[in-house]
Design a protein around this motif. Sequence first.
Motif, PDB file in Angstrom:
ATOM      1  N   ILE A 121      -3.443  15.861  25.146  1.00 15.01           N
ATOM      2  CA  ILE A 121      -4.246  15.094  24.200  1.00 15.01           C
ATOM      3  C   ILE A 121      -3.653  13.692  24.150  1.00 15.01           C
ATOM      4  N   PHE A 122      -4.501  12.681  24.296  1.00 16.54           N
ATOM      5  CA  PHE A 122      -4.032  11.304  24.194  1.00 16.54           C
ATOM      6  C   PHE A 122      -4.151  10.828  22.756  1.00 16.54           C
ATOM      7  N   SER A 123      -3.091  10.152  22.267  1.00 20.26           N
ATOM      8  CA  SER A 123      -3.117   9.575  20.929  1.00 20.26           C
ATOM      9  C   SER A 123      -2.573   8.155  20.986  1.00 20.26           C
TER      10      SER A 123
ATOM     11  N   TRP B 129      -7.750  18.568  37.647  1.00 18.78           N
ATOM     12  CA  TRP B 129      -7.996  18.895  36.246  1.00 18.78           C
ATOM     13  C   TRP B 129      -8.909  20.105  36.098  1.00 18.78           C
ATOM     14  N   LEU B 130      -8.874  20.702  34.915  1.00 19.19           N
ATOM     15  CA  LEU B 130      -9.656  21.899  34.613  1.00 19.19           C
ATOM     16  C   LEU B 130     -11.139  21.571  34.526  1.00 19.19           C
TER      17      LEU B 130
ATOM     18  N   ALA C 251      -1.170  13.082  36.260  1.00 22.45           N
ATOM     19  CA  ALA C 251      -1.343  14.390  35.613  1.00 22.45           C
ATOM     20  C   ALA C 251      -0.353  15.400  36.172  1.00 22.45           C
ATOM     21  N   TYR C 252      -0.119  15.349  37.470  1.00 18.68           N
ATOM     22  CA  TYR C 252       0.861  16.259  38.075  1.00 18.68           C
ATOM     23  C   TYR C 252       2.232  16.043  37.453  1.00 18.68           C
ATOM     24  N   THR C 253       2.631  14.775  37.307  1.00 18.37           N
ATOM     25  CA  THR C 253       3.932  14.469  36.703  1.00 18.37           C
ATOM     26  C   THR C 253       3.994  14.962  35.268  1.00 18.37           C
ATOM     27  N   PHE C 254       2.951  14.710  34.496  1.00 20.34           N
ATOM     28  CA  PHE C 254       2.935  15.161  33.100  1.00 20.34           C
ATOM     29  C   PHE C 254       3.051  16.693  33.016  1.00 20.34           C
ATOM     30  N   ARG C 255       2.368  17.393  33.894  1.00 20.00           N
ATOM     31  CA  ARG C 255       2.378  18.854  33.847  1.00 20.00           C
ATOM     32  C   ARG C 255       3.713  19.416  34.364  1.00 20.00           C
ATOM     33  N   HIS C 256       4.166  18.975  35.547  1.00 21.52           N
ATOM     34  CA  HIS C 256       5.306  19.623  36.198  1.00 21.52           C
ATOM     35  C   HIS C 256       6.660  19.102  35.715  1.00 21.52           C
ATOM     36  N   ASP C 257       6.705  17.857  35.248  1.00 21.69           N
ATOM     37  CA  ASP C 257       7.983  17.324  34.758  1.00 21.69           C
ATOM     38  C   ASP C 257       8.133  17.426  33.250  1.00 21.69           C
ATOM     39  N   PHE C 258       6.998  17.519  32.533  1.00 23.23           N
ATOM     40  CA  PHE C 258       7.059  17.507  31.069  1.00 23.23           C
ATOM     41  C   PHE C 258       6.293  18.669  30.432  1.00 23.23           C
TER      42      PHE C 258
ATOM     43  N   PHE D  20      -3.417  -0.379  32.962  1.00 31.88           N
ATOM     44  CA  PHE D  20      -2.777   0.914  33.190  1.00 31.88           C
ATOM     45  C   PHE D  20      -3.020   1.873  32.029  1.00 31.88           C
ATOM     46  N   ILE D  21      -3.141   1.358  30.800  1.00 25.39           N
ATOM     47  CA  ILE D  21      -3.215   2.245  29.635  1.00 25.39           C
ATOM     48  C   ILE D  21      -4.448   3.147  29.673  1.00 25.39           C
ATOM     49  N   PRO D  22      -5.646   2.694  30.101  1.00 26.36           N
ATOM     50  CA  PRO D  22      -6.755   3.659  30.178  1.00 26.36           C
ATOM     51  C   PRO D  22      -6.522   4.744  31.230  1.00 26.36           C
ATOM     52  N   ILE D  23      -5.803   4.407  32.306  1.00 22.94           N
ATOM     53  CA  ILE D  23      -5.496   5.418  33.330  1.00 22.94           C
ATOM     54  C   ILE D  23      -4.586   6.488  32.735  1.00 22.94           C
ATOM     55  N   LEU D  24      -3.642   6.074  31.908  1.00 21.88           N
ATOM     56  CA  LEU D  24      -2.760   7.028  31.234  1.00 21.88           C
ATOM     57  C   LEU D  24      -3.539   7.874  30.232  1.00 21.88           C
ATOM     58  N   PHE D  25      -4.540   7.292  29.607  1.00 23.11           N
ATOM     59  CA  PHE D  25      -5.433   8.033  28.719  1.00 23.11           C
ATOM     60  C   PHE D  25      -6.129   9.156  29.494  1.00 23.11           C
ATOM     61  N   TYR D  26      -6.749   8.814  30.635  1.00 22.61           N
ATOM     62  CA  TYR D  26      -7.429   9.834  31.438  1.00 22.61           C
ATOM     63  C   TYR D  26      -6.438  10.884  31.942  1.00 22.61           C
ATOM     64  N   ALA D  27      -5.257  10.413  32.388  1.00 20.84           N
ATOM     65  CA  ALA D  27      -4.277  11.334  32.970  1.00 20.84           C
ATOM     66  C   ALA D  27      -3.727  12.309  31.939  1.00 20.84           C
ATOM     67  N   SER D  28      -3.591  11.875  30.704  1.00 18.60           N
ATOM     68  CA  SER D  28      -3.130  12.765  29.637  1.00 18.60           C
ATOM     69  C   SER D  28      -4.084  13.944  29.491  1.00 18.60           C
ATOM     70  N   ILE D  29      -5.380  13.648  29.541  1.00 23.36           N
ATOM     71  CA  ILE D  29      -6.389  14.695  29.423  1.00 23.36           C
ATOM     72  C   ILE D  29      -6.424  15.549  30.693  1.00 23.36           C
TER      73      ILE D  29
END
Length: 561
Positions: free
Chosen positions: A103-105, A185-186, A61-68, A89-98
């Motif tokens: 939003i995960f799609s 996370w919020l 989540a940190y990478t998604f927020r600060h790099d993207f 790994f894909i469910p972890i990316l799902f959680y991390a997106s949120i």
Amino acid sequence: MKVYKSERPDIDFSPPIDFLTFLFDSDWCAAKEDTQIHVEATNAENYITKAEAREAVKRIAYTFRHDFSIGASAPGQDVILATSSGNPFIPILFYASIAAGGIFSGASTAFTVAELTRQVKDADAKILLCTAEFRDRTVEAAKQCDIPLDRVLVIDSSTPKDWRLVSEKTKRNVLNLASGPKLEWLRFKEHKEMHDITGCLLYSSGTTGLPKGVRLSHLNLIASSPVCMSVGDSFIAQRKREGKPFVFTTIAHLPIAHIAGVAWYCLNPFYLGGTTYWMEKYDFDEFIAHHRTYRPTVQMSVPPIWLQIAKSPKVTDHFDNLTVACTGAAPMGLELATEVSKKLGKGQTRMSQFWGATEATGSMTGLDWNEYDKTFSTGGIFPSVRLRFVDDNDRDVEEGQPGEVLVDGPIVCQGYHNRPDATRDSFLDGFYRTGDIGVYKNGLVYIVDRKKELIKYKGLQVAPAELEATLISHPRINDAAVIGVQDDSQATEVPRAYVVKQPGEEVTEQEVKDFVREHLASHKQLRGGVCFIQEIPKSPSGKILRKEIRLWVQEKPKAKL
């Protein structure tokens, strides 16, 4: 207004809570810190525990927020779209997106570049994730959507404890899962946040038309497990009394882009406290082999796969440990349910049927795991869910009479992404129009017909409008209509096309099939055949009269000439 509800009490989703706190840090979920939540089926050493997952989610989540900049402006706005095979790994990316505020799609792995491009554009995706086998089409879609290649990240989960996201531009891993900085996370303070903030965007055709993004809120995702898994409450309690505590284990073989992949594989392991073993892709021989290896207790699947199990001589003791067997996504008949049950739990495990929709974050009704319904209905209404049954004029029908089923409750989606007209047309007084015709009788729901145009091929959605648009783009086709016809040999619906040729032109059935094969994913192929006719029946407003075409099928199984 005649409204039906569950005999079970409603579930109180108070105090306000966000989806990730629900999974990782609440009393709602049974998973322990050392529970192996997600495991690669072909390599059981490649796993992640609940405790490890929490830390990984925060670092990604940190990478998604600060790099993207995902979630930087506001939560529930920025879409991360994934085209991924099954892996832990894909469910972890799902959680991390949120967790990043995004939003995960999920996108279908069967998509062509054109189909993937359409979803990327519709979702306005900010990051594209993919596993290596889908890299080329993801890169091409990114180029067509003007998405920089540093926002295309290739998923690499091959090395245990060293999962990576590799930038397509730099070819470097953008993550540090071992010691990188973390983003908290919020946490929600108001119920309004649960209702209003979107966490997931899954694509469905709804009742009609091309695929549309279904916006699922934090409340929808939270409610899914307690509401839908209420059918297991008495079963789990009984097992505990008998000294045989229930442990949830399952084999993930349905796609992450499907609501079943999200609910059964990403949510239920936390809620029920167990393990999901991830297959890269569905293969029958591998599927039954994994059942023999891991002896899972629970399996949800679709009728065509249960049919394979029932018919295959390869299946012997593979499902002896299965205590819960569920079917959904398309109707299953009592005959098949009875036949397949003979191979489950040494003949002691009975099939349970669910009925639901993407727009309902999974299921709305289901059979209790501790009960046996000789009629094999779709079960009783879930707690906190309300149903109505209405006629073509939206008037309530009498109990026991067929009507379109409308649903309301905490599992019902926010609406369609950027489709206010479709959202408006799909709701009546707050109830979602399912497009299914059902009957409520003796506390059980029976789905008897489909009002909506959607075709369900092996649990995957096929929109007739999409096939029709493709067909009429053929230079020698003047008009076309597509319906679903039942193929009993596969226990599924298949698409059939009714085609009007251009005047003076010739085109063969094989040419039409080949044209569709070139343009659309494998599950959208015309397995029900092609029928050439003189004119497509339409209403004065130009709408295809599919009911008339379906009558042709009853009169003459292959064609109306």
